[in-house]
Enzyme design. Sequence first.
Site, mmCIF file in Angstrom:
data_model
loop_
_atom_site.group_PDB
_atom_site.id
_atom_site.type_symbol
_atom_site.label_atom_id
_atom_site.label_comp_id
_atom_site.label_asym_id
_atom_site.label_seq_id
_atom_site.Cartn_x
_atom_site.Cartn_y
_atom_site.Cartn_z
ATOM 1 C CB SER A 12 3.642 8.911 1.485
ATOM 2 O OG SER A 12 3.305 7.559 0.492
ATOM 3 C CG HIS A 62 -2.061 -0.418 1.097
ATOM 4 N ND1 HIS A 62 -3.362 -1.051 1.043
ATOM 5 C CD2 HIS A 62 -2.478 -2.624 0.737
ATOM 6 C CE1 HIS A 62 -3.952 -0.924 0.966
ATOM 7 N NE2 HIS A 62 -3.729 -2.573 0.432
ATOM 8 C CG ASP A 63 5.149 3.184 1.247
ATOM 9 O OD1 ASP A 63 4.632 5.272 1.782
ATOM 10 O OD2 ASP A 63 6.099 3.095 1.312
ATOM 11 C CB THR A 98 0.189 -17.559 0.522
ATOM 12 O OG1 THR A 98 0.311 -18.995 1.377
ATOM 13 C CG2 THR A 98 1.836 -17.150 1.278
ATOM 14 C CB VAL A 143 0.094 5.459 -2.542
ATOM 15 C CG1 VAL A 143 -0.786 7.289 -2.714
ATOM 16 C CG2 VAL A 143 -1.091 4.656 -2.738
ATOM 17 C CG ASP A 195 6.680 7.713 -0.756
ATOM 18 O OD1 ASP A 195 5.932 6.939 -0.153
ATOM 19 O OD2 ASP A 195 6.341 8.884 -2.011
ATOM 20 C CG ASP A 244 1.759 -22.136 2.476
ATOM 21 O OD1 ASP A 244 1.182 -21.207 2.674
ATOM 22 O OD2 ASP A 244 1.810 -22.547 3.328
#
Length: 331
Positions: free
Chosen positions: A78, A68-69, A196, A72, A76, A259
């Site tokens: 953010s 998720h960093d 997983t 977007v 960095d 796995d």
Amino acid sequence: MFRFLLSILMVMILVEPGLLASVTEARLSYGHYRTSCPNVETLVKDTLVPIFMTDVTAPASFLRLLFHDCQVQGCDASILLNSERRNIGSEMVSSKNFMIRNRELIGVIKSVLESECPGQVSCADIIALAAKESVAFTGGPLIQVPLGRKDSTSSSSRQADISLPSPQVSVDQMLQIFKSKGMNLEESVAMLGAHTLGVGHCVNIVDRLYNPKYTKNDASGNNVLEKGYEAILRMQCPTKIPLTNLTFVANDITPLSFDNQYYQDIIYGRGLFGIDSSISKDPRTSPVVKSFADDQNLFFQVFASAFVKLSSTNVLTGNLGQIRSDCSRSN
């Protein structure tokens, strides 16, 4: 014995810095902290182990935090910035960052590093290191990641709304997302193998169960759910509008282990998200799914390569960005 066998299969992938040129022009390196903070990786690992031992869901949260960093603005940190006068509407305001957890624990690791190497290690590098330790701790490959990222000074909920994929992302959209990060077809399918670990929330899968738009199979049958698995999901998520956003379902039958069970599950119609079912049926991706289901060692190798590319996306280095003293706010 299972853990012992997994440890034998662990793969240490070293990607030469020169190969990253096709992904990013960033000057990341494997020896970035050799003199400024030589024990950085040991310190991060030693701080994380007690966290992992007390919260078995933490590894999945750190791996999700990295994606998720990086999705977007790039990798960095953010996503760690809180909304304040200088940064109104941070990424965490976006509904697509629903249930992102343990951001504050990156700050805990940061405080440990500040006491040992003040002003040297960025929050962005800590996110990458926490994610790679999460993979290793849960039985996945040992990944060496280049370091030297700087932290951004701003974040945007609007950008998060635009850049983070929805639960209904298509195979075409998924491939384009990962292609933009320098990944080939195999690496793109391997990156989805991060599913997983951890769980999915009912709020993100009820459309698959109750919305006619998604319950009707498309021409290729990509949205097919195995009937028994569908019945289980309906029991765990019994209403179109979840009674609480906190209800969840395990991503696969081994949600605490990194796995190849994810691929084995989706081949038989037990994919939690639409994209999981789709890649098992799409003629471009289904052969890769089968190869990973058959060969965990292969999956580990390709995932490690994909992880390095993801974590090296659009990073700030050199004179760009800063090294935050507090991960939740710019200096």
